[in-house]
Design an enzyme around this catalytic site. Structure first.
Site: not given
Ligand code: NAD
Length: 296
Positions: A172, A66-67, A97
Site C-alpha cells: 500500500k 483509523l487515521p 494505512t
Molecule cells: P478520516 O480522518 O476521514 O476518518 C478517520 C475517522 O477515525 C474519523 O471519523 C475519526 O473521528 C475516527 N477516529 C479517530 N480516532 C479514533 C478512535 N480512537 N476511536 C474511534 N474513532 C476514531 O480518514 P479517512 O480518509 O477515512 O482515512 C482512514 C484511513 O484510510 C487512513 O489510514 C487513510 O490513510 C486511509 N485511506 C484513506 C483514503 C481516502 O481517500 N480518504 C484512501 C485510502 C486509504
C-alpha cells in the site's frame, strides 16, 4: 448465521464502507469519536455503541479504519485495549494505512491471545468506498486471508493477498508513494499548460489519450472544473486529506531507509506535501497540491 461485525472509524472512508456491509446484510455495530458520524450510520441501519469496547462485545469480526498507527495500536493494545474484550475466534481486519511494523505489532499481540488479524489497507479513494469497488491489499496468514475475503468483497472489487503480516501495508505504501508522485506531476503539467493559455479540460483529454495518461488524470483530476465529482471541483473538500498523504509519504521514507531503497522522487514528494500541509492545507484533499504550484 449472520456474522456480527464491529466497525471502528467512520470517517471519509469508514462510513461508506460500513454502509456497504449493511447493504450486503451484515449486522454492523459502529463506533467513532465523532457522534455525528455514528448518528449517520444509525440512520443507515447500524447498531451503535458509546465505546469501542462496547461495539466489539458480540462481534465475530472487527474492522478498523483509523487515521494512523498510533491510534490503531492504542485502540487494540493500549490501556483497556480491545484485545482483552474480544470473543474467542474473532477475526480482526485493520484497513487503516499504517506502518508495516505497527501492523505486525498488533498482529503479534492478537496472536498471543489466539486472535487472528489481517492488515487490509485499501486503495481507491472515497468514490470507490461508496461504490463498493475498493482494492484491498492484505497481509497475514493465508487461512485468515480466506476468512476475511468474503467480507472484504462486500466493500471492494479487487482483493489481493500480498504476503505475510505487514505485507499489505508495504504494498500500500509503495502504491501511495507512486500516487503522490503522479498527482504532483499531473498538477505540474496541467498548471504549465494553463499558464500557456490552454484549457485544462482539453489538456486533460490530450494527455489521457497520450503517454502521460495516469489514474489522477482518469478519475481524480486536480484542476477545478474539469471533472464534476472530484474534490478539485468542490473546493478540495472531502477525499483524501493532505495530512494523510503526508503521513503515508513519511511511512514510505521510513521503509526506504529501512530497506536502503533509493526513492528520490518519493523524497521530493514527501517534502512538497509537508510544505503544502504546513501552509494551511492539512485538511484539504491531496489534489490541492495544484494550488501550491499556481502563481495567481
Ligand atoms: P478520516 O480522518 O476521514 O476518518 C478517520 C475517522 O477515525 C474519523 O471519523 C475519526 O473521528 C475516527 N477516529 C479517530 N480516532 C479514533 C478512535 N480512537 N476511536 C474511534 N474513532 C476514531 O480518514 P479517512 O480518509 O477515512 O482515512 C482512514 C484511513 O484510510 C487512513 O489510514 C487513510 O490513510 C486511509 N485511506 C484513506 C483514503 C481516502 O481517500 N480518504 C484512501 C485510502 C486509504
Amino acid at each position: 448465521m449472520t456474522q456480527h461485525i464491529a466497525f471502528i472509524g467512520l470517517g471519509n472512508m469508514g462510513s461508506p464502507m460500513a454502509k456497504n456491509l449493511l447493504k450486503k446484510g451484515y449486522q454492523v455495530t459502529v463506533y467513532d469519536l465523532n457522534k455525528e458520524a455514528i448518528a449517520a450510520l444509525k440512520t443507515a441501519g447500524a447498531e451503535t455503541a458509546g465505546q469501542a469496547t462496547e461495539a466489539v462485545k458480540n462481534a465475530d469480526v472487527v474492522i478498523s479504519m483509523l487515521p494512523n498507527g498510533a491510534i490503531v495500536k492504542s485502540l487494540y493494545t493500549g490501556k483497556d485495549g480491545l484485545i482483552s474484550h474480544l470473543k474467542d475466534n474473532v477475526l480482526v481486519i485493520d484497513s487503516s494505512t499504517i506502518a508495516a511494523d505497527d501492523a505486525r505489532y498488533v498482529a503479534k499481540a492478537c496472536e498471543m491471545k489466539g486472535i487472528a488479524m489481517v492488515d487490509a489497507p485499501v486503495s481507491g479513494g472515497v468514490a470507490a468506498a461508496q461504490a463498493g469497488t475498493l482494492t484491498f491489499i492484505c497481509g497475514g496468514d493465508p487461512k485468515h486471508f480466506d476468512q476475511a475475503k468474503p467480507i472484504l468483497e462486500a466493500m471492494g472489487k479487487n482483493i489481493f493477498h500480498a504476503g505475510a503480516s505487514g505485507a499489505g501495508q508495504v504494498a500500500k505504501i509503495c502504491n501511495n508513494m507512486l500516487l503522490a508522485i503522479h498527482m504532483i506531476g499531473t498538477a505540474e503539467a496541467l498548471n504549465m499548460g494553463v499558464q500557456q493559455g490552454l484549457d485544462p479540460t482539453v489538456m486533460s483529454e490530450i494527455m489521457k489519450a497520450s503517454s502521460g495518461n495516469n489514474w489522477s488524470l482518469q478519475v481524480y483530476n486536480p484542476y477545478p472544473g474539469v471533472m464534476p465529482n472530484v474534490p478539485a471541483s468542490h473546493g478540495y473538500q472531502g477525499g483524501f486529506m493532505v495530512s494523510l498523504m503526508s503521513k503515508d509519504l513519511g511511512l514510505s521514507q521510513e521503509l526506504a531507509a529501512k530497506s536502503q531503497s533509493a526513492t528520490p522522487m518519493g523524497a521530493l514528494a514527501t517534502q512538497l506535501y509537508q510544505i503544502h500541509q504546513a501552509s494551511g492545507s492539512a485538511n484539504k484533499d491531496f489534489s490541492s497540491i495544484l494550488e501550491m504550484l499556481k502563481n495567481d
